[in-house]
Design a protein around this motif. Structure first.
Motif, PDB file in Angstrom:
ATOM      1  N   SER A 111       0.611  10.142 -11.720  1.00 51.44           N
ATOM      2  CA  SER A 111       0.641   8.852 -11.018  1.00 51.44           C
ATOM      3  C   SER A 111       1.562   8.867  -9.798  1.00 51.44           C
ATOM      4  N   ALA A 112       2.258   9.980  -9.549  1.00 44.91           N
ATOM      5  CA  ALA A 112       3.191  10.025  -8.417  1.00 44.91           C
ATOM      6  C   ALA A 112       2.473   9.733  -7.108  1.00 44.91           C
ATOM      7  N   TYR A 113       1.306  10.326  -6.931  1.00 46.23           N
ATOM      8  CA  TYR A 113       0.519  10.092  -5.715  1.00 46.23           C
ATOM      9  C   TYR A 113       0.183   8.607  -5.584  1.00 46.23           C
ATOM     10  N   THR A 114      -0.218   7.999  -6.685  1.00 43.09           N
ATOM     11  CA  THR A 114      -0.606   6.592  -6.656  1.00 43.09           C
ATOM     12  C   THR A 114       0.548   5.706  -6.234  1.00 43.09           C
ATOM     13  N   TYR A 115       1.722   5.927  -6.841  1.00 41.08           N
ATOM     14  CA  TYR A 115       2.882   5.100  -6.506  1.00 41.08           C
ATOM     15  C   TYR A 115       3.253   5.235  -5.036  1.00 41.08           C
ATOM     16  N   GLY A 116       3.238   6.463  -4.517  1.00 41.19           N
ATOM     17  CA  GLY A 116       3.570   6.653  -3.109  1.00 41.19           C
ATOM     18  C   GLY A 116       2.566   6.012  -2.185  1.00 41.19           C
ATOM     19  N   LYS A 117       1.290   6.136  -2.538  1.00 38.37           N
ATOM     20  CA  LYS A 117       0.256   5.566  -1.689  1.00 38.37           C
ATOM     21  C   LYS A 117       0.291   4.049  -1.691  1.00 38.37           C
ATOM     22  N   GLN A 118       0.425   3.455  -2.875  1.00 36.51           N
ATOM     23  CA  GLN A 118       0.420   2.000  -2.959  1.00 36.51           C
ATOM     24  C   GLN A 118       1.624   1.389  -2.240  1.00 36.51           C
ATOM     25  N   ALA A 119       2.790   2.028  -2.340  1.00 37.62           N
ATOM     26  CA  ALA A 119       3.966   1.531  -1.623  1.00 37.62           C
ATOM     27  C   ALA A 119       3.735   1.597  -0.115  1.00 37.62           C
TER      28      ALA A 119
END
Length: 406
Positions: free
Chosen positions: A144-152
């Motif tokens: 989920s690291a990619y998701t958190y960075g992208k959403q932020a």
């Protein structure tokens, strides 16, 4: 297309199953026709995702430096330009529709190439490993690291006035940077290069090499992935190959079993590309290079021609596959359901031991490392399962990847 400022960078999203990503490694890992490599250097999509502190020296100076490559597959249903994949193709791949999937990195592999090249070590990171996510996002599954960075980034950049395709590109690049930083913190390795591939990309890559030989201990039927194979040796490509490496339902050890399949398939692909004449067959070589250029995204600073020179002595026997040690497959978490319990200190010790020896094998007993001998018709002897010890859980494997996969 005009490059954005350095902090944003040019980005064309690509997604999912990272098994196909090692095609890039084994393709670039030989001294084959430089005109074909020039196609890679000029035609590949790129993104500015590597921190300045981790960038390699330019040109031939990089040959004397060890490097770590993060290979990822993002669970999304888009092509390299961010467009939805055709529904007919998604149906063939048993991938749902264009609204399914997301921005998680379902597969993460760090490939270590020592200074001078000639060998490589591919270290698999279970996607459900429960780790600290970079950027202050707390502890979550590593996928989920990619998701958190992208959403932020989506929230921040949209507030700055970005929209449409530009917003998507910049947010995706931010997601990649968060994933890279998370892996660096977790493994202790500085990531120098980044590559990703999507569902259609793996489909195309496996077709381009003419299929990959695998071996199954027993027949398989899984409606989720579309895997439907008899027992024994067989050659898989396209949708069949994707189903083989995606299956986790009914596989002992679930994601750890799937990792074993991915490693076995990569071994077979390395054999096909490096040792069976693919690189001397003009038609197959052209198809493979075309598949890579249409399916793979790299960090902007990757000098493919120099990398190929560094790796010109690579053979399938020179690739070591490893999986980090894990302590539990059913760690209860506050928000993410069951996760894989990992100890960063233990993982970093395992990585240090693995990469410190000339043989590419590790003395640590809590993880697994395997070096293929003759990789066609070979697979990981894992029984897909996990063996419990007082301090860890690790996939069972032979040291030469011999035998059939469960």
């Amino acid at each position: 297309m005009t490059d954005a400022p350095a902090r944003r960078g040019r980005w064309r999203p690509v997604r999912h199953t990272a098994v196909g990503l090692a095609s890039l490694l084994v393709l670039a890992g030989t001294g084959f026709a430089w005109t074909q490599l020039s196609r890679l250097d000029s035609d590949l999509a790129t993104a500015d995702v590597i921190a300045p502190s981790a960038q390699l020296p330019a040109g031939r100076d990089s040959l004397a430096v060890a490097q770590n490559i993060l290979l990822v597959g993002l669970d999304s249903r888009t092509d390299v330009h961010g467009n939805p994949l055709p529904q007919a193709l998604l149906d063939q791949l048993h991938a749902g529709d264009s609204a399914d999937g997301g921005d998680t990195t379902d597969t993460m592999i760090v490939v270590h190439v020592p200074a001078g090249g000639g060998s490589a070590t591919a270290i698999s990171l279970p996607r459900d490993s429960y780790v600290q996510i970079a950027g202050g996002h707390g502890k979550h599954k590593i996928n989920s690291a990619y998701t958190y960075g992208k959403q932020a980034a989506l929230a921040t950049l949209s507030g700055e006035g970005l929209s449409g395709a530009e917003l998507e590109r910049e947010a995706a690049a931010a997601g990649a940077r968060t994933a890279i930083e998370t892996v660096e913190d977790f493994t202790g390795l500085a990531i120098n290069h980044y590559a990703a591939v999507n569902l259609a990309g793996f489909y195309t890559l496996s077709n381009a090499v003419g299929g990959v030989p695998v071996c199954l201990k027993a027949p398989v039927h899984d409606s989720y992935s579309g895997a439907d194979f008899p027992a024994g040796e067989q050659t898989l490509s396209g949708a069949q190959a994707l189903a083989f490496v995606r299956q986790r339902h009914g596989v002992p050890g679930s994601d750890l079993g799937r990792i074993a399949r991915q490693q076995a398939f990569l071994s077979g692909m390395a054999e096909v590309v490096l040792d069976s004449g693919t690189l001397t067959d003009p038609a197959r070589l052209s198809a493979l290079v075309g598949a890579v250029t249409s399916s793979v995204i790299l960090d902007r600073g990757w000098d493919v021609l120099t990398f190929a020179e560094q790796m010109h002595n690579l053979t399938s026997d020179g690739i070591t596959f490893a999986t980090i040690p894990v302590q539990s497959l059913s760690l209860a978490t506050p928000y993410d359901g069951d996760a894989v319990k990992v100890d960063p200190t233990q993982v970093q010790g395992f990585v240090d031991a693995l990469l410190g020896g000339a043989s590419g094998r590790t003395s640590a007993s809590s993880g697994t490392a395997t070096t293929p001998a003759s990789v066609a018709k070979q697979a990981a002897e894992t029984a897909g399962a996990a063996t419990t010890t007082p301090s860890s859980v690790s996939p069972e494997s032979s040291t030469d990847l011999s035998g059939c996969v469960s």
